[in-house]
Design an enzyme around this catalytic site. Structure first.
Site, PDB file in Angstrom:
ATOM      1  N   GLN A 174      -0.558   7.302  -5.999  1.00  0.00           N
ATOM      2  CA  GLN A 174      -1.706   8.146  -5.622  1.00  0.00           C
ATOM      3  C   GLN A 174      -1.783   9.348  -6.560  1.00  0.00           C
ATOM      4  OE1 GLN A 174       0.447   8.600  -2.064  1.00  0.00           O
ATOM      5  NE2 GLN A 174      -1.031   7.565  -0.749  1.00  0.00           N
TER       6      GLN A 174
ATOM      7  N   ASP B  39       0.848  -1.200   0.000  1.00  0.00           N
ATOM      8  CA  ASP B  39       0.000   0.000   0.000  1.00  0.00           C
ATOM      9  C   ASP B  39       0.879   1.245   0.000  1.00  0.00           C
ATOM     10  OD1 ASP B  39      -2.318  -1.527   0.220  1.00  0.00           O
ATOM     11  OD2 ASP B  39      -2.505  -1.243   2.384  1.00  0.00           O
TER      12      ASP B  39
ATOM     13  N   LYS C 178      -6.713   7.512  -5.779  1.00  0.00           N
ATOM     14  CA  LYS C 178      -6.682   8.983  -5.706  1.00  0.00           C
ATOM     15  C   LYS C 178      -5.803   9.436  -4.538  1.00  0.00           C
ATOM     16  CE  LYS C 178     -11.161   9.690  -7.920  1.00  0.00           C
ATOM     17  NZ  LYS C 178     -12.500  10.316  -7.849  1.00  0.00           N
ATOM     18  N   GLY C 179      -5.856   8.704  -3.410  1.00  0.00           N
ATOM     19  CA  GLY C 179      -5.049   9.076  -2.239  1.00  0.00           C
ATOM     20  C   GLY C 179      -5.953   9.388  -1.060  1.00  0.00           C
ATOM     21  N   ALA C 180      -5.605   8.852   0.122  1.00  0.00           N
ATOM     22  CA  ALA C 180      -6.525   8.890   1.254  1.00  0.00           C
ATOM     23  C   ALA C 180      -6.057   9.735   2.427  1.00  0.00           C
ATOM     24  CB  ALA C 180      -6.774   7.456   1.742  1.00  0.00           C
TER      25      ALA C 180
ATOM     26  N   ARG D 172      -1.315  -0.485  -8.540  1.00  0.00           N
ATOM     27  CA  ARG D 172      -2.675  -0.066  -8.183  1.00  0.00           C
ATOM     28  C   ARG D 172      -2.698   1.458  -8.233  1.00  0.00           C
ATOM     29  NH1 ARG D 172      -3.714  -0.636  -2.150  1.00  0.00           N
ATOM     30  NH2 ARG D 172      -4.334  -2.810  -2.431  1.00  0.00           N
TER      31      ARG D 172
HETATM   32  C1  LIG Z   1      -8.746  -1.261  -3.339  1.00  0.00           C
HETATM   33  C2  LIG Z   1      -8.330   0.084  -2.828  1.00  0.00           C
HETATM   34  C3  LIG Z   1      -7.071   0.233  -2.292  1.00  0.00           C
HETATM   35  C4  LIG Z   1      -6.645   1.498  -1.836  1.00  0.00           C
HETATM   36  N1  LIG Z   1      -5.352   1.650  -1.388  1.00  0.00           N
HETATM   37  C5  LIG Z   1      -4.910   2.884  -1.070  1.00  0.00           C
HETATM   38  C6  LIG Z   1      -3.547   3.103  -0.760  1.00  0.00           C
HETATM   39  O1  LIG Z   1      -2.702   2.209  -0.787  1.00  0.00           O
HETATM   40  N2  LIG Z   1      -3.171   4.381  -0.418  1.00  0.00           N
HETATM   41  C7  LIG Z   1      -4.069   5.421  -0.404  1.00  0.00           C
HETATM   42  O2  LIG Z   1      -3.674   6.549  -0.116  1.00  0.00           O
HETATM   43  N3  LIG Z   1      -5.364   5.220  -0.685  1.00  0.00           N
HETATM   44  C8  LIG Z   1      -5.813   3.982  -1.017  1.00  0.00           C
HETATM   45  N4  LIG Z   1      -7.136   3.802  -1.338  1.00  0.00           N
HETATM   46  C9  LIG Z   1      -8.120   4.881  -1.072  1.00  0.00           C
HETATM   47  C10 LIG Z   1      -8.202   5.879  -2.204  1.00  0.00           C
HETATM   48  O3  LIG Z   1      -7.038   6.662  -2.234  1.00  0.00           O
HETATM   49  C11 LIG Z   1      -9.433   6.799  -2.044  1.00  0.00           C
HETATM   50  O4  LIG Z   1      -9.333   7.486  -0.829  1.00  0.00           O
HETATM   51  C12 LIG Z   1     -10.754   6.066  -2.067  1.00  0.00           C
HETATM   52  O5  LIG Z   1     -10.748   5.021  -2.988  1.00  0.00           O
HETATM   53  C13 LIG Z   1     -11.913   7.039  -2.425  1.00  0.00           C
HETATM   54  O6  LIG Z   1     -11.695   7.573  -3.687  1.00  0.00           O
HETATM   55  P1  LIG Z   1     -12.462   7.110  -5.012  1.00  0.00           P
HETATM   56  O7  LIG Z   1     -11.411   6.810  -6.034  1.00  0.00           O
HETATM   57  O8  LIG Z   1     -13.363   5.985  -4.740  1.00  0.00           O
HETATM   58  O9  LIG Z   1     -13.180   8.384  -5.543  1.00  0.00           O
HETATM   59  P2  LIG Z   1     -14.138   9.469  -4.868  1.00  0.00           P
HETATM   60  O10 LIG Z   1     -14.238  10.569  -5.862  1.00  0.00           O
HETATM   61  O11 LIG Z   1     -13.682   9.781  -3.487  1.00  0.00           O
HETATM   62  O12 LIG Z   1     -15.507   8.694  -4.782  1.00  0.00           O
HETATM   63  C14 LIG Z   1     -16.277   8.333  -5.904  1.00  0.00           C
HETATM   64  C15 LIG Z   1     -17.607   7.781  -5.405  1.00  0.00           C
HETATM   65  O13 LIG Z   1     -17.362   6.544  -4.734  1.00  0.00           O
HETATM   66  C16 LIG Z   1     -18.139   6.448  -3.556  1.00  0.00           C
HETATM   67  N5  LIG Z   1     -17.230   6.331  -2.390  1.00  0.00           N
HETATM   68  C17 LIG Z   1     -15.917   6.630  -2.334  1.00  0.00           C
HETATM   69  N6  LIG Z   1     -15.394   6.361  -1.122  1.00  0.00           N
HETATM   70  C18 LIG Z   1     -16.415   5.892  -0.384  1.00  0.00           C
HETATM   71  C19 LIG Z   1     -16.525   5.441   0.954  1.00  0.00           C
HETATM   72  N7  LIG Z   1     -15.489   5.422   1.792  1.00  0.00           N
HETATM   73  N8  LIG Z   1     -17.747   5.034   1.384  1.00  0.00           N
HETATM   74  C20 LIG Z   1     -18.824   5.044   0.551  1.00  0.00           C
HETATM   75  N9  LIG Z   1     -18.768   5.458  -0.726  1.00  0.00           N
HETATM   76  C21 LIG Z   1     -17.592   5.878  -1.196  1.00  0.00           C
HETATM   77  C22 LIG Z   1     -18.991   7.659  -3.496  1.00  0.00           C
HETATM   78  O14 LIG Z   1     -20.221   7.338  -4.087  1.00  0.00           O
HETATM   79  C23 LIG Z   1     -18.265   8.666  -4.353  1.00  0.00           C
HETATM   80  O15 LIG Z   1     -19.127   9.577  -4.930  1.00  0.00           O
HETATM   81  C24 LIG Z   1      -7.550   2.575  -1.853  1.00  0.00           C
HETATM   82  C25 LIG Z   1      -8.816   2.417  -2.415  1.00  0.00           C
HETATM   83  C26 LIG Z   1      -9.207   1.212  -2.915  1.00  0.00           C
HETATM   84  C27 LIG Z   1     -10.549   1.086  -3.555  1.00  0.00           C
END
Ligand SMILES: Cc1cc2nc3c(=O)[nH]c(=O)nc-3n(C[C@H](O)[C@H](O)[C@H](O)COP(=O)(O)OP(=O)(O)OC[C@H]3O[C@@H](n4cnc5c(N)ncnc54)[C@H](O)[C@@H]3O)c2cc1C
Length: 305
Positions: free
Chosen positions: A161, A131, A185-187, A182
């Site tokens: 990210q 990750d 977007k970044g968390a 993978r």
């Molecule tokens: C398999 C996986 C692995 C990941 N690994 C990492 C990592 O290693 N490092 C890192 O920084 N981040 C990681 N992330 C998190 C990522 O960076 C985002 O913060 C997260 O995926 C939300 O962004 P989004 O791309 O879904 O888009 P967004 O624009 O945030 O969301 C798009 C739509 O998805 C839905 N949605 C998004 N998040 C949620 C939620 N939590 N609950 C309910 N609905 C939601 C909503 O309907 C939203 O409108 C990971 C995500 C996934 C799916």
């Protein structure tokens, strides 16, 4: 929304809040996002998801271990998980955080530990994804990823990210390795010096990373719940003759489950990231920050008692 996101991510550091949420959170709805507190809890969840046609990965939740002995325990837990996945015949790989393996203590320690997990995974015909965490860890994480690949660990993947300005250059530097990447977007809460503050820019950067990665020789895990980006990936792959075997979609356990199954129905591989472990607090806080409506979900459960 972005203010609320920052407030939730900043509040995640409060020990008082952590104690409160850890006490009641699992019952109140953390179980929507976390498969359980133990591996025994997680196995039936992984089996059910596999039964629905979904691939899975799992992670022992916990970040920022304090000493070497603690990292050894995390390595053992991953060895055990990989053995269990093998004997249960699950279609599950593991994703891990280098800070859980000692990255904040000593880079060499984290490198050795992840190498041990990757070597054990290889004996079980399995793979490991590293990750990506806060921006301060990116350089070391990518160095370790490269080091592993150079020493023959081909069953290791990494994460980029799109909110980080640097990620496009990082991708260009990694592409010659035909990496398994993978894209997310970044968390985390990152300053404007290193990350795009505006969501529109983060999404646009995601498209650029996606196209560059799909256009390369490696494997792309499109990890997003954003339907526009998912459809863009599908259209781009079609247009450029990229076969389905060269990419997969990844989503989080508990998020957009209908969309996950719909994509499986359309013939795509979908992997559901399905973590477990007693230390689920920070993971939950990041899920709440991504979608503050999830906070309402928890509060509703609180009111219902
Ligand atoms: C398999 C996986 C692995 C990941 N690994 C990492 C990592 O290693 N490092 C890192 O920084 N981040 C990681 N992330 C998190 C990522 O960076 C985002 O913060 C997260 O995926 C939300 O962004 P989004 O791309 O879904 O888009 P967004 O624009 O945030 O969301 C798009 C739509 O998805 C839905 N949605 C998004 N998040 C949620 C939620 N939590 N609950 C309910 N609905 C939601 C909503 O309907 C939203 O409108 C990971 C995500 C996934 C799916």
């Amino acid at each position: 929304m972005s203010v609320l996101r920052s407030v939730i991510l900043a509040a995640a550091d409060s020990h008082r809040l952590q104690r409160l949420v850890q006490k009641y959170g699992f019952r109140l709805g953390a179980s929507r996002f976390v498969a359980g507190e133990t591996l025994d809890d997680a196995v039936p969840v992984l089996r059910r998801l596999n039964g629905e046609g979904l691939l899975t990965n799992t992670t022992l939740l916990g970040e920022g271990v304090r000493d070497e002995a603690e990292t050894a325990a995390v390595v053992s837990a991953y060895r055990e998980a990989l053995d269990r996945i093998h004997t249960e015949g699950l279609r599950t790989n593991v994703a891990l955080k280098l800070t859980a393996l000692g990255l904040s203590i000593d880079e060499e320690l984290a490198h050795r530990n992840v190498g041990e997990v990757a070597a054990h995974a290889a004996t079980r015909g399995n793979s490991v994804r590293i990750d990506m965490e806060e921006s301060g860890h990116v350089e070391a994480t990518l160095r370790i990823y490269r080091g592993l690949r150079e020493s023959g660990h081909d069953n290791v993947g990494a994460v980029l990210q799109s909110y980080l300005y640097r990620s496009e250059n990082d991708l260009a530097a990694l592409l010659p390795l035909a990496p398994n990447l993978r894209l997310v977007k970044g968390a985390y809460l990152e300053p404007p010096e290193v990350a795009y503050p505006q969501k529109g820019d983060v999404d646009a950067a995601y498209v650029r990373l996606l196209e560059a990665s799909l256009g390369g020789e490696g494997f792309t895990a499109v990890a997003t719940h954003d339907e526009t980006l998912i459809e863009h990936a599908i259209a781009f792959a079609r247009e450029h003759g990229i076969p389905n075997e060269r990419f997969q979609f990844q989503m989080l356990y508990g998020v957009r489950p209908r969309l996950q199954l719909e994509l499986v129905g359309r013939g795509f591989d979908v992997l559901v990231a399905t973590p477990y472990g007693p230390e689920w607090y920070r993971y939950l806080m990041r899920r709440l920050a991504e979608r503050p409506a999830n906070l309402l979900f928890l509060l509703r459960n609180l009111v219902r008692g």
